[in-house]
Design an enzyme around this catalytic site. Structure first.
Site, PDB file in Angstrom:
ATOM      1  N   ALA A  65       0.850  -1.189   0.000  1.00 36.65           N
ATOM      2  CA  ALA A  65       0.000   0.000   0.000  1.00 36.65           C
ATOM      3  C   ALA A  65       0.883   1.235   0.000  1.00 36.65           C
ATOM      4  O   ALA A  65       1.987   1.220   0.542  1.00 36.65           O
ATOM      5  CB  ALA A  65      -0.910   0.013   1.225  1.00 36.65           C
ATOM      6  N   SER A  66       0.375   2.294  -0.632  1.00 34.50           N
ATOM      7  CA  SER A  66       1.113   3.556  -0.659  1.00 34.50           C
ATOM      8  C   SER A  66       0.151   4.674  -0.303  1.00 34.50           C
ATOM      9  O   SER A  66      -0.857   4.879  -0.978  1.00 34.50           O
ATOM     10  CB  SER A  66       1.716   3.791  -2.044  1.00 34.50           C
ATOM     11  OG  SER A  66       2.515   4.951  -2.057  1.00 34.50           O
ATOM     12  N   ALA A  67       0.432   5.380   0.794  1.00 31.43           N
ATOM     13  CA  ALA A  67      -0.427   6.470   1.243  1.00 31.43           C
ATOM     14  C   ALA A  67       0.375   7.758   1.277  1.00 31.43           C
ATOM     15  O   ALA A  67       1.573   7.774   0.985  1.00 31.43           O
ATOM     16  CB  ALA A  67      -1.003   6.144   2.618  1.00 31.43           C
TER      17      ALA A  67
ATOM     18  N   ALA B 104       2.983   7.395   4.455  1.00 30.39           N
ATOM     19  CA  ALA B 104       3.920   6.270   4.495  1.00 30.39           C
ATOM     20  C   ALA B 104       3.570   5.239   3.436  1.00 30.39           C
ATOM     21  O   ALA B 104       2.501   5.276   2.827  1.00 30.39           O
ATOM     22  CB  ALA B 104       3.901   5.632   5.886  1.00 30.39           C
TER      23      ALA B 104
ATOM     24  N   VAL C 142       3.830   0.885   2.716  1.00 27.14           N
ATOM     25  CA  VAL C 142       3.934  -0.393   3.427  1.00 27.14           C
ATOM     26  C   VAL C 142       4.452  -1.475   2.487  1.00 27.14           C
ATOM     27  O   VAL C 142       3.939  -1.650   1.384  1.00 27.14           O
ATOM     28  CB  VAL C 142       2.564  -0.812   4.005  1.00 27.14           C
ATOM     29  CG1 VAL C 142       2.675  -2.157   4.712  1.00 27.14           C
ATOM     30  CG2 VAL C 142       2.042   0.252   4.959  1.00 27.14           C
TER      31      VAL C 142
ATOM     32  N   LYS D  18       6.298  -0.421   7.616  1.00 31.07           N
ATOM     33  CA  LYS D  18       5.675   0.866   7.303  1.00 31.07           C
ATOM     34  C   LYS D  18       6.783   1.922   7.299  1.00 31.07           C
ATOM     35  O   LYS D  18       7.440   2.142   8.322  1.00 31.07           O
ATOM     36  CB  LYS D  18       4.616   1.178   8.361  1.00 31.07           C
ATOM     37  CG  LYS D  18       3.780   2.413   8.118  1.00 31.07           C
ATOM     38  CD  LYS D  18       2.705   2.502   9.210  1.00 31.07           C
ATOM     39  CE  LYS D  18       1.846   3.737   9.072  1.00 31.07           C
ATOM     40  NZ  LYS D  18       0.832   3.804  10.154  1.00 31.07           N
TER      41      LYS D  18
ATOM     42  N   ASP E  36      -9.479   5.408  14.548  1.00 39.53           N
ATOM     43  CA  ASP E  36      -9.486   5.370  13.080  1.00 39.53           C
ATOM     44  C   ASP E  36      -9.830   3.966  12.591  1.00 39.53           C
ATOM     45  O   ASP E  36      -9.160   3.416  11.729  1.00 39.53           O
ATOM     46  CB  ASP E  36      -8.118   5.805  12.548  1.00 39.53           C
ATOM     47  CG  ASP E  36      -8.147   6.101  11.043  1.00 39.53           C
ATOM     48  OD1 ASP E  36      -9.234   6.426  10.522  1.00 39.53           O
ATOM     49  OD2 ASP E  36      -7.092   6.013  10.404  1.00 39.53           O
TER      50      ASP E  36
END
Length: 432
Positions: free
Chosen positions: A123-125, A128, A130, A144, A281
């Protein structure tokens, strides 16, 4: 964050960031001003221009775009729709940069730190990225990794946005009344919380300690590997499972999805009532059912802590919503504020009547399985806060976090266990 000197105090890198932001916005502003000069601006084109600027500027502005995308009652439709691209179009960080960050933070070559490290991110946010990896001991983990210079970038951007917010509040008083100033402050607090991975690790282990103390075997959190973690790198046990909202996926691991959801609610509420600590969250991606049937809580970047007094007030507040009694809602708000000086709940309830009806409408729409409008809830929360403050009350920040979280849960309830009234029955889930 009161002056331009604070921005420059970060050094030449921050000055470059200010210059880069100014250049991007100036170059985009030419097109926007040309549109406005025509007298009939094409808001779709302006929205596209802004979204492109946000994408170029990265972390903070992508988060800002995500905020706009989730606020259809505040921003025009064209901007909300265009900013949807910010929800899933975060550009991945190049593997070489991720590798460099991990090696710098952990003090060694990647090959000496891990048995293997996947180059393609899971995942790319905006904050950060992962990656899956395997430790030298053969354990599956996720790593992360903060985006390069994200901490400096965020702080500089926040100062720029803070200054712009204050300028707008002075030259356009209606901006301050809109609640956007308070929204920016909340946005700032939450985003800065997310960039301290040492604190996130502590949050994970605090929740784990609670689960162990009460002998709670229905849920787990990922183990943190401290020797492979730092403030900017967090290595955790890899969980295998499906999001709790994936009913079809849930049935692979349980024949009773409703019980899984009920268990998750009990665990979340019990940590809130017994520990005064809650995961703030828990959206669909952060609550899983694992292959062994247990519930997995992940991503503790944002948490909340409340006092027993706030907890008591919350219970009164939710009961008031659940049974349609605005006086209980007012009593709950009064209970939450330890500084109130004889506020009359009846008077407050009368002033809250229109806000209460709006909140009740949101709840009814949830019952009818309509789309959840988080921005509408945000607007209601700020209206409620304004009325409460007018009456001499101070609403704690944690209240808004709690309400958003309960409404997230309520979405899950309405789709999987519609017979549950989360607000009316909240005390039932708060087991001791």
């Amino acid at each position: 964050m009161d002056s331009l000197s604070e921005i420059i105090s970060f050094g030449w890198q921050s000055s470059l960031r200010v210059a880069h932001s100014s250049f991007v916005f100036t170059s985009k502003a030419i097109g926007i001003l040309a549109q406005l000069a025509k007298g009939e601006p094409n808001h779709r084109d302006i929205a596209i221009t802004l979204r492109d600027a946000f994408s170029n500027l990265g972390a903070t502005y992508i988060k800002l775009g995500q905020f706009i995308a989730s606020a259809p009652s505040i921003f025009p439709k064209e901007y909300v729709e265009e900013m949807q691209a910010c929800l899933d179009s975060v550009r991945p960080v190049a593997y070489r940069d991720i590798r460099s960050s991990v090696e710098r933070e952990l003090g060694g070559k990647l090959e000496t730190l891990f048995h293997s490290f996947d180059e393609t991110p899971l995942a790319s946010a905006s904050i950060a990225q992962v990656h899956a990896a395997v430790t030298k001991e053969g354990l599956d983990v996720v790593v992360k990794v903060q985006r390069p210079d994200v901490h400096l970038t965020l702080k500089t951007d926040m100062q720029i946005l803070g200054i712009l917010t204050k300028i707008l509040a002075v030259i356009a008083p209606e901006f301050k009344k809109s609640g956007l100033t308070a929204m920016f402050e909340e946005f700032q607090i939450s985003i800065l919380q997310e960039i301290d991975f040492i604190q996130e690790a502590k949050n994970i282990e605090e929740f784990e300690e609670y689960l162990l103390r009460v002998k709670e075997s229905r849920a787990r959190v990922p183990r943190v590997y401290h020797t492979l973690s730092s403030k900017k790198v967090l290595t955790m046990e890899r969980f295998y499972g499906v999001p709790i909202t994936d009913e079809a996926g849930l049935r692979k691991f349980t024949n009773n999805p409703r019980k899984v959801l009920s268990d998750a609610l009990e665990i979340w509420f019990s940590s809130l009532s017994n520990q005064g600590f809650f995961h703030a969250d828990v959206h669909a991606g952060n609550l899983m059912i694992l292959k062994d049937g247990t519930i997995g809580f992940i991503d503790f970047g944002i948490v909340g802590r409340i006092s027993p007094r706030i907890w008591k007030g919350l219970m009164l507040f939710t009961q008031g919503i659940g049974i349609g009694e605005p006086t209980l809602v007012a009593q709950g708000l009064v209970e939450m504020d330890s500084t109130d000086n004889g506020v009359n709940p009846a008077v407050l309830a009368k002033e809250l009547d229109s806000v209460f009806n709006e909140l009740e409408s949101v709840y009814v729409h949830l019952t009818d399985n309509e789309m959840f409008d988080e921005s509408r809830v945000n607007r209601i929360m700020y209206d409620m806060k304004e009325i409460a403050e007018k009456n001499g009350l101070k609403i704690p920040r944690e209240f808004a976090l709690l309400m958003k979280q309960m409404l997230y849960f309520d979405r899950y309830v309405k789709s999987m266990a519609p017979e549950i009234n989360l607000f009316r029955d909240s005390q039932k889930f708060a087991i001791s």
